[in-house]
Design a protein around this motif. Structure first.
Motif, mmCIF file in Angstrom:
data_model
loop_
_atom_site.group_PDB
_atom_site.id
_atom_site.type_symbol
_atom_site.label_atom_id
_atom_site.label_comp_id
_atom_site.label_asym_id
_atom_site.label_seq_id
_atom_site.Cartn_x
_atom_site.Cartn_y
_atom_site.Cartn_z
ATOM 1 N N ALA A 160 0.847 -1.206 0.000
ATOM 2 C CA ALA A 160 0.000 0.000 0.000
ATOM 3 C C ALA A 160 0.876 1.249 0.000
ATOM 4 O O ALA A 160 1.957 1.240 0.584
ATOM 5 C CB ALA A 160 -0.888 0.028 1.242
ATOM 6 N N PRO A 161 0.394 2.341 -0.626
ATOM 7 C CA PRO A 161 1.153 3.594 -0.556
ATOM 8 C C PRO A 161 1.103 4.229 0.834
ATOM 9 O O PRO A 161 2.028 4.946 1.214
ATOM 10 C CB PRO A 161 0.460 4.500 -1.595
ATOM 11 N N VAL A 162 0.015 3.981 1.566
ATOM 12 C CA VAL A 162 -0.105 4.562 2.914
ATOM 13 C C VAL A 162 0.004 3.453 3.953
ATOM 14 O O VAL A 162 -0.748 2.469 3.910
ATOM 15 C CB VAL A 162 -1.470 5.288 3.079
ATOM 16 N N VAL A 163 0.956 3.597 4.869
ATOM 17 C CA VAL A 163 1.061 2.662 6.001
ATOM 18 C C VAL A 163 0.902 3.490 7.274
ATOM 19 O O VAL A 163 1.536 4.528 7.434
ATOM 20 C CB VAL A 163 2.415 1.918 6.015
ATOM 21 N N VAL A 164 0.012 3.020 8.146
ATOM 22 C CA VAL A 164 -0.235 3.722 9.413
ATOM 23 C C VAL A 164 0.196 2.818 10.561
ATOM 24 O O VAL A 164 -0.343 1.723 10.729
ATOM 25 C CB VAL A 164 -1.737 4.071 9.573
ATOM 26 N N ALA A 165 1.177 3.284 11.337
ATOM 27 C CA ALA A 165 1.582 2.545 12.540
ATOM 28 C C ALA A 165 0.700 3.019 13.693
ATOM 29 O O ALA A 165 0.737 4.191 14.065
ATOM 30 C CB ALA A 165 3.055 2.803 12.856
ATOM 31 N N ALA A 166 -0.117 2.105 14.224
ATOM 32 C CA ALA A 166 -1.011 2.445 15.353
ATOM 33 C C ALA A 166 -0.949 1.294 16.353
ATOM 34 O O ALA A 166 -1.971 0.870 16.886
ATOM 35 C CB ALA A 166 -2.432 2.662 14.830
ATOM 36 N N HIS A 167 0.298 0.810 16.563
ATOM 37 C CA HIS A 167 0.470 -0.403 17.374
ATOM 38 C C HIS A 167 0.801 -0.109 18.825
ATOM 39 O O HIS A 167 1.264 -0.979 19.549
ATOM 40 C CB HIS A 167 1.549 -1.294 16.747
ATOM 41 N N GLY A 168 0.550 1.123 19.284
ATOM 42 C CA GLY A 168 0.856 1.449 20.669
ATOM 43 C C GLY A 168 2.350 1.684 20.845
ATOM 44 O O GLY A 168 3.115 1.674 19.870
ATOM 45 N N SER A 169 2.770 1.892 22.108
ATOM 46 C CA SER A 169 4.162 2.305 22.328
ATOM 47 C C SER A 169 4.862 1.550 23.455
ATOM 48 O O SER A 169 5.991 1.871 23.786
ATOM 49 C CB SER A 169 4.173 3.803 22.682
ATOM 50 N N TRP A 170 4.194 0.600 24.079
ATOM 51 C CA TRP A 170 4.785 0.014 25.281
ATOM 52 C C TRP A 170 5.533 -1.282 25.021
ATOM 53 O O TRP A 170 6.221 -1.793 25.908
ATOM 54 C CB TRP A 170 3.701 -0.234 26.349
ATOM 55 N N GLU A 171 5.358 -1.838 23.809
ATOM 56 C CA GLU A 171 6.053 -3.103 23.513
ATOM 57 C C GLU A 171 7.169 -2.849 22.518
ATOM 58 O O GLU A 171 6.951 -2.182 21.509
ATOM 59 C CB GLU A 171 5.090 -4.092 22.852
ATOM 60 N N PRO A 172 8.363 -3.413 22.758
ATOM 61 C CA PRO A 172 9.425 -3.269 21.747
ATOM 62 C C PRO A 172 9.134 -4.175 20.556
ATOM 63 O O PRO A 172 8.311 -5.078 20.646
ATOM 64 C CB PRO A 172 10.674 -3.734 22.496
ATOM 65 N N GLY A 173 9.787 -3.929 19.438
ATOM 66 C CA GLY A 173 9.576 -4.771 18.258
ATOM 67 C C GLY A 173 10.503 -4.352 17.143
ATOM 68 O O GLY A 173 11.358 -3.482 17.313
ATOM 69 N N SER A 174 10.282 -4.962 15.963
ATOM 70 C CA SER A 174 11.235 -4.793 14.871
ATOM 71 C C SER A 174 10.801 -3.759 13.830
ATOM 72 O O SER A 174 11.503 -3.531 12.853
ATOM 73 C CB SER A 174 11.418 -6.149 14.182
#
Ligand SMILES: Cc1cc2nc3c(=O)[nH]c(=O)nc-3n(C[C@H](O)[C@H](O)[C@H](O)COP(=O)(O)OP(=O)(O)OC[C@H]3O[C@@H](n4cnc5c(N)ncnc54)[C@H](O)[C@@H]3O)c2cc1C
Length: 397
Positions: free
Chosen positions: A150-164
């Protein structure tokens, strides 16, 4: 699989953005890693400033039907002090109320689905590869791996868990970190129209009557303070927090001294208050991913819903296949985000610093008892009267 937008995370920010983008006629995929209904560390209070937005999203009536009682008073329980004052009104919108995240998040995701968004659940986003015209989001469930383009990606995964993902925050572990806890109680004695802020040594929290006659108690405590309490008294982290709050705050003792715990305590964190980029590495960010206030002001759901809405509004009518048009939309979104949220993030940081400072925590009870008008002033500075521009009741676009 090709979409116009891929949204990562179906909390209030992700579901609101997905719903609003789907309503614009965009092809939207929303990816959520856990099965619903979710249990989350959250006080579950939704300010009155969101009522017009909930109506716009088509979930206002269900929210009114299911949420707990109207919260007409804001309070402070600190040591032996219990103070209350009227909640300031939010431009004719009524009063805020609390709704369990198990119900709220499910309601919003169902509405995004009904608006046309394709839901991938339980699927975890594991990688984002940004490209000139489109990004690839890799997602995985226990049995399948997929690539969403997709041309638009929205990160809305919260902020308390680390990840890649590039939108993940680096891991951290400091003595002054704040860890979040939350539990529901039955048969509490808290007045139904009151939401007290709790101040206790090493932390702060809040209590409110939510749906199904559940009291929602949530709090943050410093990592080092929690370790000290556990060392002195033993028990699990949740037991230590529970005991600590009850023994330090008369108001909490009176409210839940004879109440029963409804399911187990939940823990999360460390929490990550602060302002972050709203667009970076070709990825839009909403909700906690973009920035969060200390939960002392109970505005995280508001900021999540409203940022999802602001982001979709900035992308309305934009040629999303044109990189420079996407970047121009990102600038608009970013400016609107700062106008709407930066005051409350700074105010919450000042309130939290006072509550977490031993001298401040001692002084706050007597001071607010002397000047209860500080409470509605604090609520107003926290954004509790600041509706989204153009979305006031009677002025809906
Ligand atoms: C103690 C405490 C009390 C609080 N009390 C209140 C309150 O009373 N009122 C209030 O307004 N706010 C409160 N908040 C803040 C509020 O909980 C958050 O700000 C809010 O949940 C943020 O919403 P979000 O949509 O950004 O993220 P979240 O609600 O965290 O949603 C993110 C979603 O993304 C999913 N996800 C994560 N990673 C991936 C991945 N890789 N792939 C797919 N899915 C993924 C998660 O499962 C989750 O469902 C409180 C916070 C704390 C710590």
């Amino acid at each position: 699989m090709t979409y116009d937008a891929v949204v990562i995370g179906a909390g209030p920010a992700g579901s609101c953005a997905a719903l609003a983008l789907a309503r614009q006629g965009r092809r939207v995929a929303i990816v959520e890693k856990v099965d619903f209904p979710p249990r989350k560390v959250c006080g579950e209070f939704i300010s009155a400033t969101n009522i017009a937005l909930l109506d716009k999203l088509g979930v206002g009536n269900t929210w009114r039907e299911k949420a707990g009682p109207e919260i007409r008073r804001v309070g402070l329980f600190a040591g032996e002090h219990c103070v209350a004052a009227a909640m300031p009104p939010a431009s004719g919108s009524g009063y805020g109320r609390a709704l369990g995240r198990d119900t709220l998040d499910d309601l919003l995701l169902t509405s995004a689905h009904d608006a046309g968004a394709t839901v991938f659940q339980p699927f975890r986003a594991t990688d984002i590869v940004a490209g000139e015209n489109a990004s690839i989001v890799r997602i995985a469930s226990r049995h399948r791996e997929l690539k969403l383009r997709a041309p638009v990606v929205v990160a809305a995964h919260g902020s308390w868990e680390p990840g890649s993902l590039p939108s993940h925050l680096p891991k951290r572990n400091h003595p002054y970190d704040l860890l979040g806890f939350k539990a529901h109680f039955r048969h509490s004695a808290l007045p139904h129209d009151l939401m007290p802020l709790l101040v206790f040594p090493g932390g702060y929290g809040g209590m409110v009557m939510a749906d199904q006659s559940r009291l929602s108690l949530s709090c943050c405590i410093r990592r080092d303070r929690l370790a000290e309490i556990r060392q002195a008294q033993g028990g699990s982290a949740a037991e230590a927090v529970h005991r600590h709050i009850v023994t330090s705050c008369k108001g909490v003792r009176e409210a839940i001294g004879h109440a029963s715990l409804d399911r187990q305590w939940l823990a999360a964190g460390p929490i990550r208050p602060g302002i972050r980029p709203r667009f970076a590495d070709g990825v839009f960010r909403a909700g906690n991913c973009a920035g969060e206030s200390h939960p002392i002001i109970a505005e995280g759901i508001s900021m999540a819903l409203q940022s999802g809405w602001l982001l979709a509004a900035a992308l309305a009518g934009v040629d999303i296949h044109d990189r420079s048009a996407r970047e121009a939309a990102a600038k608009l979104y970013s400016a609107a985000w700062l106008r709407q949220f930066s005051t409350r993030i700074h105010a919450a940081a000042a309130f939290a610093a006072t509550a977490l400072n031993p001298a401040g925590a001692q002084a706050v009870g007597p001071l607010v008892a002397l000047l209860p008008a500080i409470l509605p002033l604090g609520a107003a500075l926290s954004g509790k009267t600041r509706t989204l521009p153009g979305l006031r009741h009677g002025n809906q676009r």
